[in-house]
Motif scaffolding. Structure first.
Motif, PDB file in Angstrom:
ATOM      1  N   TYR A 115       0.923  -1.525  -0.152  1.00  0.00           N
ATOM      2  CA  TYR A 115       0.081  -0.006   0.099  1.00  0.00           C
ATOM      3  C   TYR A 115       0.615   0.960   0.127  1.00  0.00           C
ATOM      4  O   TYR A 115       1.792   1.365   0.422  1.00  0.00           O
ATOM      5  CB  TYR A 115      -0.691  -0.256   1.351  1.00  0.00           C
ATOM      6  CG  TYR A 115      -1.932  -1.388   1.593  1.00  0.00           C
ATOM      7  CD1 TYR A 115      -3.123  -1.304   0.762  1.00  0.00           C
ATOM      8  CD2 TYR A 115      -1.669  -2.389   2.365  1.00  0.00           C
ATOM      9  CE1 TYR A 115      -3.969  -2.072   0.661  1.00  0.00           C
ATOM     10  CE2 TYR A 115      -2.333  -3.275   2.459  1.00  0.00           C
ATOM     11  CZ  TYR A 115      -3.745  -3.276   1.551  1.00  0.00           C
ATOM     12  OH  TYR A 115      -4.443  -5.062   2.037  1.00  0.00           O
ATOM     13  N   THR A 145      -2.396   5.001   1.383  1.00  0.00           N
ATOM     14  CA  THR A 145      -4.095   4.302   1.121  1.00  0.00           C
ATOM     15  C   THR A 145      -4.734   3.997   2.330  1.00  0.00           C
ATOM     16  O   THR A 145      -4.354   4.141   3.152  1.00  0.00           O
ATOM     17  CB  THR A 145      -3.536   2.346   1.149  1.00  0.00           C
ATOM     18  OG1 THR A 145      -2.986   2.072  -0.213  1.00  0.00           O
ATOM     19  CG2 THR A 145      -4.619   2.448   0.402  1.00  0.00           C
ATOM     20  N   ILE A 190      -8.393  -0.933   2.599  1.00  0.00           N
ATOM     21  CA  ILE A 190      -7.481  -2.109   3.465  1.00  0.00           C
ATOM     22  C   ILE A 190      -8.684  -2.872   3.788  1.00  0.00           C
ATOM     23  O   ILE A 190      -8.652  -4.094   3.905  1.00  0.00           O
ATOM     24  CB  ILE A 190      -6.610  -1.162   4.223  1.00  0.00           C
ATOM     25  CG1 ILE A 190      -5.152  -0.834   4.004  1.00  0.00           C
ATOM     26  CG2 ILE A 190      -5.820  -2.651   4.887  1.00  0.00           C
ATOM     27  CD1 ILE A 190      -4.900  -0.280   4.977  1.00  0.00           C
ATOM     28  N   ASP A 234     -10.008  -5.168   1.396  1.00  0.00           N
ATOM     29  CA  ASP A 234      -9.254  -6.125   1.485  1.00  0.00           C
ATOM     30  C   ASP A 234      -9.050  -7.506   1.799  1.00  0.00           C
ATOM     31  O   ASP A 234      -8.856  -8.268   1.962  1.00  0.00           O
ATOM     32  CB  ASP A 234      -7.519  -5.493   1.067  1.00  0.00           C
ATOM     33  CG  ASP A 234      -7.064  -4.883  -0.100  1.00  0.00           C
ATOM     34  OD1 ASP A 234      -8.238  -4.937  -1.379  1.00  0.00           O
ATOM     35  OD2 ASP A 234      -6.234  -4.001  -0.126  1.00  0.00           O
ATOM     36  N   LEU A 275      -1.756  -5.102  10.566  1.00  0.00           N
ATOM     37  CA  LEU A 275      -2.382  -3.841  10.668  1.00  0.00           C
ATOM     38  C   LEU A 275      -2.737  -2.952  12.156  1.00  0.00           C
ATOM     39  O   LEU A 275      -1.944  -1.292  11.973  1.00  0.00           O
ATOM     40  CB  LEU A 275      -3.411  -3.970  10.180  1.00  0.00           C
ATOM     41  CG  LEU A 275      -4.533  -2.587  10.276  1.00  0.00           C
ATOM     42  CD1 LEU A 275      -4.081  -2.053   8.676  1.00  0.00           C
ATOM     43  CD2 LEU A 275      -5.827  -3.026   9.993  1.00  0.00           C
TER      44      LEU A 275
END
Length: 320
Positions: A250, A253, A258, A261, A297
């Motif tokens: 990314y 982004t 995200i 995705d 993340l």
């Protein structure tokens, strides 16, 4: 309206790029020619239409269009006899106009369905084209004697298309269509999100909600979320299908993308709270199981992932 000179130039480009060994510089020069004049793009589109419409079983007096306007197909009186198409392609001769009807394009062969669940899959088609199919994807493929067609019902595929000027390769995904002769590109179709990234060659992307056909060359990417206008940008060509190497890359982004995705990879809805919508991320996430991807993340972005019902909700860290 396009001129005979434009048609001659378009024919020359078509013949030149029909060579499987056409260098990358030729594609870049072609892109510059297309962008130099809107009529260049119209002329080339018509040459492609004539080529696709050519059917050896059709009567010699059946004709195909050689001119068009912004409203759609060519008006009557601007047509070229299909019996002259082959030598015209070989010599790039000027177009001859006669009156006739648009030939019916016949499809050949049967569709083969490919689906994936929690693991990607690699397939080689009968024409030599290679498809890397990401997880949770569904598509149908037909390789005919005159054309090649893929219809996607959702998912992501990295295409490496074998060059064959006599059989255009068309990918259909909802209201979008991607046309190529021989190239490599990544296509994503998930919910309202559609994107194409090119790693080799040139592709033409069109759609019912798109005002005009968009041509993409190496490193170009188009993203269309259905509501807004398509956005074209330039990215690292290898980034387009980095998922094949087990990572998602990314660059600045938004978290919503995200989350989309993640919903594909985890096969469950991932929503974003109002507090997290402004957050953005640059970096890479290693593809893995749910715990692995959510942990990465949360390590990289000030965000908290909580499980709600059958899905996951992303909230800015510290928000109530």
């Amino acid at each position: 309206m396009t001129t005979t000179i434009h048609h001659d130039q378009a024919l020359n480009w078509f013949v030149r790029l029909s060579d499987a060994d056409a260098p990358e510089a030729a594609w870049l020069d072609f892109q510059a020619w297309l962008e130099a004049d809107p009529d260049h793009s119209k002329a080339y589109d018509l040459i492609e239409q004539v080529w696709v419409a050519l059917d050896d079983d059709a009567p010699a007096n059946v004709v195909a269009p050689i001119a068009a306007n912004d409203a759609g197909p060519a008006p009557r009186g601007q047509w070229i006899n299909r019996a002259w198409l082959a030598p015209m392609m070989a010599t790039a001769a000027a177009a001859v106009m006669v009156v006739g009807l648009w030939p019916e394009i016949s499809g050949e062969g049967r569709f083969t369905t490919y689906s994936t669940d929690d693991a990607p899959r690699e397939i080689v088609l009968s024409d030599g084209s290679r498809l890397s199919i990401n997880r949770h994807s569904d598509l149908r493929v037909r390789i005919g004697a005159r054309d090649r067609e893929v219809t996607m019902a959702g998912g992501e595929v990295a295409f490496d298309v074998t060059h064959d000027a006599s059989r255009p390769f068309v990918v259909k995904a909802d209201d979008h269509e991607v046309r190529v002769l021989g190239t490599a590109f990544n296509l994503l179709d998930h919910g309202d999100r559609f994107s194409v990234g090119v790693t080799r060659g040139l592709v033409a992307v069109s759609g019912r909600a798109m005002p005009q056909t968009v041509r993409l060359s190496v490193g170009d990417q188009i993203v269309h979320d259905g509501a807004a206008a398509p956005v074209v940008s330039h990215v690292d060509p290898e980034q387009a299908s980095a998922w094949r190497d087990g990572v998602l890359v990314y660059r600045d982004t938004d978290i919503g993308t995200i989350a989309d995705d993640l919903s594909r990879y985890l096969n469950k809805p991932v929503s974003v709270s109002e507090s997290a919508r402004a957050l953005r991320f640059t970096g890479a996430l290693r593809i893995g199981d749910e715990a692995t991807m959510l942990r990465q993340l949360q390590d990289f972005v000030p965000i908290r992932a909580t499980r709600e019902n059958d899905g996951i909700r992303l909230t800015a860290r510290g928000a109530g």
